[in-house]
Enzyme design. Structure first.
Site, PDB file in Angstrom:
ATOM      1  N   THR A   1      18.777 -39.605  37.360  1.00 49.92           N
ATOM      2  CA  THR A   1      17.943 -39.328  38.532  1.00 49.92           C
ATOM      3  C   THR A   1      17.092 -40.561  38.689  1.00 49.92           C
ATOM      4  O   THR A   1      16.042 -40.835  38.247  1.00 49.92           O
ATOM      5  CB  THR A   1      17.509 -38.242  38.974  1.00 49.92           C
TER       6      THR A   1
ATOM      7  N   PHE B   1      13.398 -40.908  41.106  1.00 50.46           N
ATOM      8  CA  PHE B   1      12.684 -40.361  42.071  1.00 50.46           C
ATOM      9  C   PHE B   1      11.189 -41.313  42.174  1.00 50.46           C
ATOM     10  O   PHE B   1      11.074 -42.292  41.857  1.00 50.46           O
ATOM     11  CB  PHE B   1      11.556 -39.777  40.835  1.00 50.46           C
TER      12      PHE B   1
END
Length: 286
Positions: free
Chosen positions: A172, A174
């Site tokens: 992921t 961010f």
């Protein structure tokens, strides 16, 4: 420098993990929703926000693209996190005792192998860290949670199995948001520039708008469209390019972009995470 950094989710969530990893001296503030995270920074209750924006398996985090353009916040950094999930249980639980597993719907979908292997009944929770809290509160050795490693530490659970995700490449991205626009300096390492724009109502406007990036040798790493205000005709684009607005190529491309677009807005100019170069220098796939 230290302060408060807001994130969405319960303590022990992946967003919390990234905050601890990159802002260890800051107070991490959990928020129930992304909207609450943005509001906390806008109101000055937190100086920064840690927000997931893309996942290598699930794609973009849809809500963020609606909140970001009108928030008045700026991207000042990016961080990539390899998503790891552990199978957690209360003291005394074992792989043989558990029958039910709690987690967020996405996490359950990303850990199908371990669920199938042990014949577990999945139960959807609102949050991966919240699932760990629920299991800790139940105190039942038949109940387990699929949660980030940090959740085991926070809720006092035992790790029954490590790294139970199906795919190792689950990552992921961010971004860190701030009220203040803090631009990375040019000529001091790789930089990413994020911006939004609307195309003018002209034939081939998007093609012409993006042509300047190609002719000036600028690498565009992201281009996503989404509707504004629920109208099919009002389309906004979020784009990211390698380079700094002061770089000659990027500067010329942005000037050309302005001829065919409206409301060009720079969201952030920030250092590229080293993860980008690691990925680009990895083995080729064919």
């Amino acid at each position: 420098m230290s302060g408060r950094i807001a994130y969405q989710g319960e303590p022990g969530a992946n967003s919390h993990q990234v905050c601890r990893q990159h802002y260890p001296d800051w107070e991490a503030v959990p928020c129930a929703s992304f909207e609450d995270v943005f509001a906390a920074v806008e109101a000055g209750e937190a100086e920064l926000a840690m927000i997931p924006i893309d996942n290598s398996i699930a794609g973009r985090v849809a809500d963020i693209h609606h909140f970001l353009p009108g928030s008045g916040l700026h991207i000042i950094a990016e961080h990539f996190l390899r998503i790891r999930f552990h199978l957690l249980g209360v003291a005394g639980a074992s792989l043989g005792s558990i029958t039910t597993v709690h987690s967020h719907v996405h996490a359950l979908g990303q850990c199908r192998k371990v669920i199938r292997e042990h014949g577990l009944r999945p139960v959807i929770a609102g949050d991966t860290a919240g699932a760990a809290r629920e299991v800790a509160e139940l105190g039942d050795p038949t109940q387990a949670a699929i949660s980030p490693p940090l959740a085991a530490e926070i809720y006092g659970l035992e790790v029954l199995a490590e790294d139970v995700e199906d795919e190792e490449h689950n990552t992921t991205r961010f971004v860190v948001l701030s009220r203040d626009l803090v631009q990375a300096p040019s000529g001091n390492g790789p930089v990413v520039t994020s911006f939004i724009f609307n195309v003018r109502n002209l034939p081939a406007a998007l093609y012409k708008a993006l042509g300047g990036f190609a002719t000036n040798g600028v690498n565009m790493t992201k281009l996503e469209s989404y509707m504004v205000g629920g109208e099919f005709i009002a389309t906004q684009f979020l784009a990211e390019v390698d380079g700094h607005p002061d770089d000659v190529g990027v500067k010329r491309a942005l000037e050309e972009l302005a001829f065919f677009t409206t409301d060009v807005k720079i969201l952030g100019v920030y250092p590229a995470d080293p993860f980008r170069s690691e990925v680009s220098s990895g083995p080729a796939s064919g």
